[in-house]
Enzyme design. Structure first.
Site, PDB file in Angstrom:
ATOM      1  CB  SER A   1      -0.893  -0.023   1.246  1.00 11.73           C
ATOM      2  OG  SER A   1      -1.358   1.271   1.552  1.00 11.73           O
ATOM      3  N   GLY A   2       0.605   2.129  -0.965  1.00 13.62           N
ATOM      4  CA  GLY A   2       1.295   3.415  -0.983  1.00 13.62           C
ATOM      5  C   GLY A   2       0.961   4.250   0.238  1.00 13.62           C
ATOM      6  CG  LEU A   3      -2.736   5.428   3.366  1.00 13.21           C
ATOM      7  CD1 LEU A   3      -2.496   6.934   3.415  1.00 13.21           C
ATOM      8  CD2 LEU A   3      -4.216   5.123   3.557  1.00 13.21           C
ATOM      9  CG  ASP A  16      -0.709   7.656  -0.636  1.00 12.82           C
ATOM     10  OD1 ASP A  16       0.223   7.449  -1.420  1.00 12.82           O
ATOM     11  OD2 ASP A  16      -1.827   7.106  -0.717  1.00 12.82           O
ATOM     12  CG  ASP A  26      -0.913   1.828  -4.324  1.00 12.08           C
ATOM     13  OD1 ASP A  26      -1.034   2.338  -5.442  1.00 12.08           O
ATOM     14  OD2 ASP A  26      -1.221   2.413  -3.253  1.00 12.08           O
ATOM     15  CG  ASP A  50       1.535   5.818  -5.593  1.00 10.17           C
ATOM     16  OD1 ASP A  50       0.534   5.437  -4.970  1.00 10.17           O
ATOM     17  OD2 ASP A  50       2.631   6.006  -5.061  1.00 10.17           O
ATOM     18  CD  GLU A  74      -3.452   6.261  -7.815  1.00 10.70           C
ATOM     19  OE1 GLU A  74      -3.340   5.197  -7.182  1.00 10.70           O
ATOM     20  OE2 GLU A  74      -3.572   7.379  -7.257  1.00 10.70           O
ATOM     21  CE  LYS A 114      -1.703   8.785  -4.521  1.00 13.54           C
ATOM     22  NZ  LYS A 114      -1.970   7.357  -4.718  1.00 13.54           N
ATOM     23  CG  ASN A 167      -4.931   8.451   0.182  1.00 13.13           C
ATOM     24  OD1 ASN A 167      -6.067   8.646   0.612  1.00 13.13           O
ATOM     25  ND2 ASN A 167      -4.408   7.251   0.101  1.00 13.13           N
ATOM     26  CB  SER A 168      -8.447   8.031  -3.462  1.00 11.92           C
ATOM     27  OG  SER A 168      -7.618   7.458  -4.428  1.00 11.92           O
ATOM     28  NE  ARG A 172      -6.542   3.784  -6.955  1.00 13.70           N
ATOM     29  CZ  ARG A 172      -5.968   3.884  -5.760  1.00 13.70           C
ATOM     30  NH1 ARG A 172      -5.106   2.946  -5.360  1.00 13.70           N
ATOM     31  NH2 ARG A 172      -6.231   4.885  -4.966  1.00 13.70           N
ATOM     32  CG  HIS A 221     -10.392   3.829  -4.875  1.00 10.25           C
ATOM     33  ND1 HIS A 221     -10.981   3.131  -3.856  1.00 10.25           N
ATOM     34  CD2 HIS A 221      -9.347   4.486  -4.305  1.00 10.25           C
ATOM     35  CE1 HIS A 221     -10.331   3.353  -2.724  1.00 10.25           C
ATOM     36  NE2 HIS A 221      -9.344   4.170  -2.968  1.00 10.25           N
TER      37      HIS A 221
HETATM   38  C1  SPV Z   1      -3.368   2.598  -0.830  1.00  9.25           C
HETATM   39  O1  SPV Z   1      -3.484   1.718   0.033  1.00  9.25           O
HETATM   40  O2  SPV Z   1      -2.383   3.318  -0.942  1.00  9.25           O
HETATM   41  C2  SPV Z   1      -4.450   2.799  -1.793  1.00  9.25           C
HETATM   42  C3  SPV Z   1      -5.799   2.467  -1.399  1.00  9.25           C
HETATM   43  O3  SPV Z   1      -4.206   3.297  -2.869  1.00  9.25           O
HETATM   44  S1  SPV Z   1      -6.525   3.864  -0.690  1.00  9.25           S
HETATM   45  O4  SPV Z   1      -5.606   4.481   0.213  1.00  9.25           O
HETATM   46  O5  SPV Z   1      -7.717   3.318  -0.025  1.00  9.25           O
HETATM   47  O6  SPV Z   1      -6.883   4.766  -1.768  1.00  9.25           O
HETATM   48 MG    MG Z   2      -2.332   4.137  -2.933  1.00  7.85          MG
END
Ligand code: SPV
Ligand code: MG
Length: 293
Positions: free
Chosen positions: A45-47, A57, A84, A86, A113, A119, A121-122, A157, A188
């Site tokens: 996970s990037g986050l 992130d 992930d 990104d 994505e 980027k 974080n979403s 993504r 997502h």
């Molecule tokens: C991550 O885990 O870095 C993701 C998923 O991209 S989220 O953070 O839920 O967008």
């Molecule tokens: Mg991510």
């Protein structure tokens, strides 16, 4: 070769009935906890990795830093690692370099994505933008052209629902990315209702798996998502959030109580730490290879 092994395992997981459930992690210890719990794979996970470095992130960490963590997890577990990646760290050229590097690191699948680099974080409000469809389709085609073994999965993504562009745009993008060669699409969404994801799944007609990330719409179960058509469900950051809560409570209790007796029953014993580290194997190896007098 580890890259082929991990990717083949993920393809096998897709062939089994039921949802492919994967858990987010940011180091080999977390990956091992996911494996022991019985998940089908690990989400690099990037986050989580960004948070574990104390940075947002937002492509603050470099590809090399994220890759090093993903590689270390792939080495630590038998589970496939889905990375992930990104927005692919740049344009189609960067994506091609990225795919070669992640494949060589034993990663089973890469997810990119359709956001501009850098980027965000979403779930962070603001600056949720999309790149044009053809630009991102080019990145997917570049990723597929760069892989050296056919098993590596490239997940496209779609961030159209995150960016507020609507369902029709999300579906249009999904179709374009499949045409460009994506092995799966990740749709997502934010918001606490699973309804947009259910609608997407209902309207998705292509024989290409759909991946979902029920972070904010968490009331829906993996089985319900699977029955609606999702093939992979990513629990992207619950491990990180659990550890933040547990460590915070433990540290506060130690200062409050002036000792650790009260919290001992709720923290893992050292024997568990040793077990997760592979101390038993270390000892076996010592018996075998150290020539003691
Ligand atoms: C991550 O885990 O870095 C993701 C998923 O991209 S989220 O953070 O839920 O967008
Ligand atoms: Mg991510």
């Amino acid at each position: 070769m580890p890259s082929i092994r991990g990717a083949a395992r993920l393809r096998q997981a897709f062939d089994r009935p039921g949802p492919v459930r994967i858990a987010g992690a940011h180091n080999p210890l977390g990956a091992r906890l996911a494996e022991r719990a019985g998940f089908d794979g690990v989400w690099s996970s990037g986050l989580e990795i960004s948070a574990s470095h104390g940075v947002p992130d937002a492509d603050i960490l470099t590809m090399s830093e994220l890759l090093a963590v993903a590689r270390s997890m792939a080495m630590a577990v038998d589970l496939p690692v889905v990375a992930d990646c990104d927005a692919g760290y740049g344009n189609a050229n960067n994506v091609m370099h990225m795919v070669r590097q992640y494949e060589a690191a034993g990663i089973a699948a890469v997810s990119i994505e359709d956001k501009p680099f850098p980027k965000l974080n979403s779930f962070v409000p603001g600056r949720q933008e999309l790149v044009p469809i053809d630009e991102f389709a080019g990145k997917i085609a570049a990723a597929k052209a760069a892989q050296s073994h056919p098993d590596l999965m490239v997940i496209a993504r779609i961030e159209a629902l995150i960016a507020g562009w609507g369902m029709a745009e999300a579906l249009r993008r999904g179709h374009a990315y499949v045409e460009a060669g994506a092995d799966a699409v990740l749709i997502h969404a934010k918001g606490d209702s699973p309804e947009p994801i259910m609608t997407f799944l209902q309207r998705w007609r292509l024989p290409v798996p759909v991946v979902v990330v029920p972070t904010t719409y968490h009331t829906v179960t993996a089985d319900e998502l699977h029955r609606a058509g999702a093939r992979m469900v990513i629990y992207a950051n619950q491990g990180l959030r659990a550890s933040i809560a547990a460590v915070s409570e433990t540290f506060a209790a130690i200062l409050r109580d002036g000792r650790t007796t009260e919290i001992e029953p709720s923290i893992a014993p050292l024997s568990t730490v040793f077990d997760l580290q592979g101390v038993a194997r270390l000892q076996e190896q010592e018996d075998r290879f150290l020539h003691r007098r």
